[in-house]
Structures are given as C-alpha cells and as structure tokens.
Scaffold this motif. Structure first.
Motif, PDB file in Angstrom:
ATOM      1  N   ILE A 282      -6.425  68.991  51.653  1.00  0.00           N
ATOM      2  CA  ILE A 282      -7.885  69.043  51.758  1.00  0.00           C
ATOM      3  C   ILE A 282      -8.402  68.411  53.059  1.00  0.00           C
ATOM      4  CG2 ILE A 282      -8.281  69.153  49.279  1.00  0.00           C
ATOM      5  CD1 ILE A 282      -8.736  66.160  49.238  1.00  0.00           C
ATOM      6  N   GLY A 283      -7.532  67.788  53.838  1.00  0.00           N
ATOM      7  CA  GLY A 283      -7.928  67.248  55.133  1.00  0.00           C
ATOM      8  C   GLY A 283      -8.746  65.981  55.088  1.00  0.00           C
TER       9      GLY A 283
ATOM     10  N   SER B 125     -14.798  63.127  54.942  1.00  0.00           N
ATOM     11  CA  SER B 125     -14.628  64.583  54.931  1.00  0.00           C
ATOM     12  C   SER B 125     -14.096  65.066  56.277  1.00  0.00           C
ATOM     13  CB  SER B 125     -15.979  65.252  54.659  1.00  0.00           C
ATOM     14  OG  SER B 125     -15.953  66.625  55.029  1.00  0.00           O
ATOM     15  N   PRO B 126     -13.230  66.082  56.272  1.00  0.00           N
ATOM     16  CA  PRO B 126     -12.767  66.620  57.556  1.00  0.00           C
ATOM     17  C   PRO B 126     -13.880  67.301  58.351  1.00  0.00           C
ATOM     18  CG  PRO B 126     -12.042  68.019  55.737  1.00  0.00           C
ATOM     19  CD  PRO B 126     -12.621  66.783  55.123  1.00  0.00           C
ATOM     20  N   ARG B 127     -15.019  67.570  57.714  1.00  0.00           N
ATOM     21  CA  ARG B 127     -16.127  68.238  58.392  1.00  0.00           C
ATOM     22  C   ARG B 127     -17.127  67.253  58.993  1.00  0.00           C
ATOM     23  NH1 ARG B 127     -18.931  73.079  55.613  1.00  0.00           N
ATOM     24  NH2 ARG B 127     -19.474  73.316  57.827  1.00  0.00           N
TER      25      ARG B 127
ATOM     26  N   ASP C 104      -7.191  64.194  45.668  1.00  0.00           N
ATOM     27  CA  ASP C 104      -6.635  65.522  45.910  1.00  0.00           C
ATOM     28  C   ASP C 104      -6.852  66.455  44.718  1.00  0.00           C
ATOM     29  OD1 ASP C 104      -5.007  67.112  47.881  1.00  0.00           O
ATOM     30  OD2 ASP C 104      -3.698  67.302  46.129  1.00  0.00           O
TER      31      ASP C 104
ATOM     32  N   ALA D 101      -8.535  72.180  53.358  1.00  0.00           N
ATOM     33  CA  ALA D 101      -8.699  72.000  54.794  1.00  0.00           C
ATOM     34  C   ALA D 101      -8.947  73.336  55.479  1.00  0.00           C
ATOM     35  CB  ALA D 101      -7.455  71.328  55.380  1.00  0.00           C
ATOM     36  N   GLY D 102      -9.910  73.346  56.397  1.00  0.00           N
ATOM     37  CA  GLY D 102     -10.197  74.545  57.163  1.00  0.00           C
ATOM     38  C   GLY D 102     -11.232  75.457  56.550  1.00  0.00           C
TER      39      GLY D 102
ATOM     40  N   VAL E 165      -4.016  61.062  55.974  1.00  0.00           N
ATOM     41  CA  VAL E 165      -4.814  62.274  55.811  1.00  0.00           C
ATOM     42  C   VAL E 165      -4.173  63.115  54.722  1.00  0.00           C
ATOM     43  CG1 VAL E 165      -5.638  64.388  56.900  1.00  0.00           C
ATOM     44  CG2 VAL E 165      -5.571  62.265  58.222  1.00  0.00           C
TER      45      VAL E 165
END
Length: 344
Positions: free
Chosen positions: A75-76, A163-165, A11, A18-19, A71
């Motif tokens: 930062i997701g 990664s959240p992506r 973190d 995130a987003g 999660v």
C-alpha cells in the motif's frame, strides 16, 4: 504490540494499494489512528521502531524532512520518526493526503490555518491551535495547512504514519497559487549539496544529535533489548553523550587504546591555519572554508596530524598529551562531524 503487528494491522485495512490515485474513507484513517494509539505506549513497539531508525541513521543521509524507516510495500504507507528541537518550528506547510501523527516524547503545539481562505486571500489565515503531550495521537484527513511547533526547552519526538500520496500538488479544490509563507513539504533525501563531501559532515552531526535524543528517550527503559539498543545508539551518538547514557562505564585508557578516527569522507579537504586564538582546523565546504575547531599550542602537533591523515589512532597523536587531553581532543574532532570512530 510490536512494529510487525502495527504493519499487519494497517496493511489489512481498506487502504488503496500503492500507485492507485485514490484516498481512503475517513473511518479507515480513524482505524489507523486507533492502532497507533494502542502501539505508542508499548516499549516493545518503540524498541522495534528505534532499531529500524538506527539502521536509517547509519546510512549517513542528511535529511530535512521525514524519511520512513519502513514502507509497507503493498500500500506504500510509510512510518517515520520526527525530531523537533526546542523552540523548533519548520514553518507552515500543506498536507494533501491523510497522515497520522503521535507525540512519543515531550509535547507539540499544532497551529492550523484556514486553507480555503489562505488561498483566496493569498495570506496565511490562522484557524486553531492544538496542544498535544506524550501519547496523544492526531490525524489529517482533508487537505490542510498546519505548522507543528515545539514550545518546550527539550526535544520532542513524534511518530508518523504517512499516505504515499501526501506531498502531491494540491487538487483543484482551491483556486490560485499557494499563499506566500507556505513552504513546500519536500519528500525523500535532501540534495546532497550538489554532491559535495561536506554534506557527509553535516549528516554526521545530525546523526549524532538524533542518536543522542533517542538515547535519552530510552535511558530508563528496562530489559536486555533496551540495553542493546542503548549500546547500538551509543555507537553513532557523540562521545560524551555515549558515555553518559549507555549502561557500561568505559575506562578512558582502554577506550583510547582502541580508538581510531577516520575522515567521514575520504574526498573531504581539511587543513590547519594559525589564528590569534590558536591553531584552527578548517574544512572546505561548497561555499568556502569553514572553521571547525581551535586548539592551543599544547594540542597543535596533534591537530596537524589529524588534518593531514585520513585515518589515525588517537593513542599515536604526538605532543605528549595526557589521556584526558587526548580524549578531549578526540571527542571534539568526532563532534565536528569531520571524523568518525571505528574500532581498530
């Protein structure tokens, strides 16, 4: 190191929040890999991960891909366990964002494909093969196509920081549609078979298998926390695996006196039918009836009760069965996934 330490370390890195549609620098992903490398051999860290994974297993969700057990909200980034059966290969798939993968137990073989050529030629073009044993940590930075394979006769367990992506559609760095043979990498929970109650049966079987493999992985880990983890995992593993891997040897008569089975989903429809091999237990699935268990005449009366009642005490099953016979029947009923155990 414990799980909170790894989460705090990740973190604090320069990762997009995130987003935000950005990718981090390569050096930042290498820092994530270094942190995972330091954590993966620590018993305390793995115990933390397994307690979180156990909570996820208890949700009873049927899954076909990674589902994070934690999660990081800012930062997701997700952290998840992967399960690879002997000889298992999920098929080639594409990563469109960074990931870090560690082999925790056993080994994996990673086949990679030339992504640009695969898109251009509309066929998967092999590139390299990497072999990774327990403790090895790798990473993906640029978009890639690969396929993990378990070349051994034992289950492999892996740890993933994602990664959240990852899973987004490919960027415009490649032309054309994905090549044939390239599977999608779905995220989240599997469609629960259009909400059919039999999905709970499949989830229960999967949960027993996964919990059994986690029990094997921590069987020799010392300390009271690992002992508690084994006991907790034993509650969701199959009965025979539970008895073999947990620390306490359970008296079968005592266990049976306290053993009550309940249908995994109250809406699940099951019945008994006579077959040339004996009395069969059938479950009604989304695609029709499925035979789950066959017993001889000795256990017929007991199986009829199991098919009729939503909840029943094993000790009350009719037919004059011995303790061993009752235990074997109850074990088989649990292992079908149609019934779950609860203490009365």
């Amino acid at each position: 190191m414990v799980l909170d330490d790894l989460c705090t370390t990740i973190d604090a890195l320069e990762l997009p929040v995130a987003g935000v549609a950005e990718h981090p620098e390569r050096e930042t992903v290498l820092e994530v890999r270094s942190a995972v490398t330091a954590a993966i051999t620590d018993h305390g860290f793995l115990e933390d991960c397994l307690f979180r994974e156990l909570a996820l297993l208890r949700r009873g969700v049927l899954r076909r891909t990674l589902i994070p057990f934690v999660v990081l909200p800012r930062i997701g980034v997700g952290i998840a366990l992967g399960y690879h059966p002997p000889g298992g290969r999920p098929g080639p798939h594409e990563h469109t964002a960074w990931t870090v993968t560690a082999v925790w137990r056993n080994a994996l073989e990673m086949a990679t494909f030339d992504r640009e050529e695969s898109y251009r030629r509309q066929e998967l073009v092999p590139k390299n093969t990497f072999h990774a044993r327990s403790g090895r940590v790798g990473f993906v930075y640029e978009p890639c196509i690969h396929e993990p394979r378990n070349p051994t006769t034992q289950w492999t367990l892996s740890l993933h920081v994602v990664s959240p992506r990852d899973g987004e559609p490919p960027a415009e760095d490649v032309d054309g549609s994905p090549p044939p043979g390239l599977g999608t990498r779905p995220r989240g929970d599997i469609d629960q078979i259009t909400g059919h109650p039999y999905a709970s049966v499949l989830a229960a079987r999967q949960r027993q298998v996964f919990a059994g493999e986690l029990l094997r992985a921590v069987a020799s880990v010392p300390g009271p926390r690992a002992q508690q983890l084994r006991a907790d995992l034993g509650e969701v593993a199959s009965p025979r695996v539970r008895r073999f891997w947990t620390d306490a040897s359970t008296d079968r008569e005592v266990e049976q006196a306290n053993r009550t089975l309940t249908r995994v989903d109250a809406a699940l429809s099951i019945d008994c039918r006579e077959t040339p091999d004996g009395t069969a237990l059938y479950a009604h699935t989304a695609s029709g009836p499925a035979q789950e268990l066959v017993v001889n005449d000795v256990a017929r009366a007991a199986l009829l009760v199991a098919a009729r009642e939503k909840t029943f005490a094993v000790d009350d099953l009719p037919g004059g069965l011995s303790t061993d016979e009752r235990t074997s029947l109850a074990d088989a009923l649990e292992e079908t996934g149609l019934f779950t155990r609860r203490q009365s």
